[in-house]
Design an enzyme around this catalytic site. Structure first.
Site, PDB file in Angstrom:
ATOM      1  N   HIS A   1       7.559  -7.176  -2.132  1.00  0.00           N
ATOM      2  CA  HIS A   1       7.330  -6.353  -0.720  1.00  0.00           C
ATOM      3  C   HIS A   1       8.188  -7.171   0.242  1.00  0.00           C
ATOM      4  CE1 HIS A   1       3.726  -4.734  -2.195  1.00  0.00           C
ATOM      5  NE2 HIS A   1       2.816  -5.873  -2.181  1.00  0.00           N
TER       6      HIS A   1
ATOM      7  N   LYS B   1       0.560  -1.214   0.028  1.00  0.00           N
ATOM      8  CA  LYS B   1       0.098  -0.165   0.032  1.00  0.00           C
ATOM      9  C   LYS B   1       0.905   1.003   0.036  1.00  0.00           C
ATOM     10  CE  LYS B   1      -3.528  -0.722  -0.248  1.00  0.00           C
ATOM     11  NZ  LYS B   1      -4.132  -1.110  -1.648  1.00  0.00           N
TER      12      LYS B   1
ATOM     13  N   SER C   1      -4.730   2.859   4.397  1.00  0.00           N
ATOM     14  CA  SER C   1      -5.063   2.210   3.022  1.00  0.00           C
ATOM     15  C   SER C   1      -4.990   0.812   3.236  1.00  0.00           C
ATOM     16  CB  SER C   1      -3.875   2.670   2.144  1.00  0.00           C
ATOM     17  OG  SER C   1      -4.238   1.954   0.778  1.00  0.00           O
TER      18      SER C   1
END
Length: 287
Positions: free
Chosen positions: A101, A45, A131
């Site tokens: 990530h 995010k 988010s």
């Protein structure tokens, strides 16, 4: 469902088992990088989808074909996700573009040997939190976030997918191979997307005309990119992401946290942030 039912632990952090089964994590561990690979690295995010739109356009010098015809998860695949195994990435022509990530310390042996080019995108953790809170509420493969207070404690303690935002950012900021890394923030992209496109192009060794830079920036303005069905994740079945609960690409703004935090939540978040980031010398745009 609980963390133990939906997540596995990989190198010390939670990963959603649905997206990252054991064979996918092994695939990434054994993956062989090339020196001209381009790796978009983010904490979830923080602008991943945005960079999956911008970077292919920089590489293609403004040719929109790829971003309008290939879903972003195949166009710029996450190396740790199950799709990567199916895409014959070893046969892709250079420069290959990937996303991850992973924390710095989670990267595989080939990464540290080859040191491919990295675009590391950072975002105000308060906005990342908001988010994420909405995302966890619409994705069936993530643990329900509960109340905002409950999710904040998990976020601040790193008990969510991909662990601690603080550890992620500090690990990449302290990377030894910094000459191969471009650090860029979500906020500077919001503030001046054209300048950010130029910065990315320079880092990738692409000399783009002002017209091409303008074309890329115009296409990648959030409201325009949000309409691209190859990028807005509207192709994901509702059983996995219910975008009637919350759109995956929501607002694309900086500072939305101010519309959601109570005074007590801001105080709590600031106290943890100040403690965990006290030794970081990097100047963030949100500080």
């Amino acid at each position: 469902m609980t963390e133990s039912e939906l997540y596995s632990v990989h190198k010390g952090v939670f990963v959603p088992t649905h997206l990252h089964p054991a064979e996918s994590l092994k695939y990434y561990e054994d993956f062989i990088f090339r020196p001209d690979d381009i790796l978009i690295v983010t904490y979830p995010k923080s602008g991943t989808i945005w960079m999956q739109e911008i970077v292919p356009l920089v590489v293609s010098e403004g040719d929109l074909t790829l971003v309008l015809t290939v879903p972003n998860w195949d166009r710029v695949p996450w190396l740790e996700e199950h799709r990567a195994i199916l895409l014959s990435l070893e046969q892709r022509a250079s420069p290959r573009i990937f996303a991850t990530h992973f924390h710095h310390q989670m990267m595989n042996p080939s990464y540290f040997k080859i040191e491919p080019r990295v675009l590391y995108v950072m975002r105000n953790p308060k906005d990342v939190f908001i988010s994420s809170f909405h995302y966890y509420g619409m994705a069936s493969f993530l643990v329900n976030p509960g109340t905002q207070d409950e999710f904040m404690e998990k976020f601040l303690n790193g008990n969510i997918m991909f662990g601690s935002w603080f550890d992620h950012v500090k690990g990449w900021l302290n990377a030894a191979e910094q000459e191969h890394i471009l650090y860029i923030s979500y906020e500077e992209m919001i503030n001046d997307l054209r300048a950010s496109v130029e910065k990315i192009a320079t880092f990738l060794g692409k000399s783009l005309s002002s017209e091409v830079v303008e074309k890329i920036a115009d296409h990648c303005v959030f409201k325009n990119m949000k309409q691209n069905k190859m990028s807005n994740l509207s192709l994901v079945p509702e059983e996995f992401m219910d975008q009637k609960k919350s759109e995956f690409l929501r607002k694309g703004i900086a500072g939305d946290w101010k519309n959601h935090f109570s005074a007590a939540q801001e105080e709590r978040f600031n106290a943890v942030y100040d403690d965990k980031m006290k030794d970081v010398k990097f100047k963030f745009p949100w500080d």
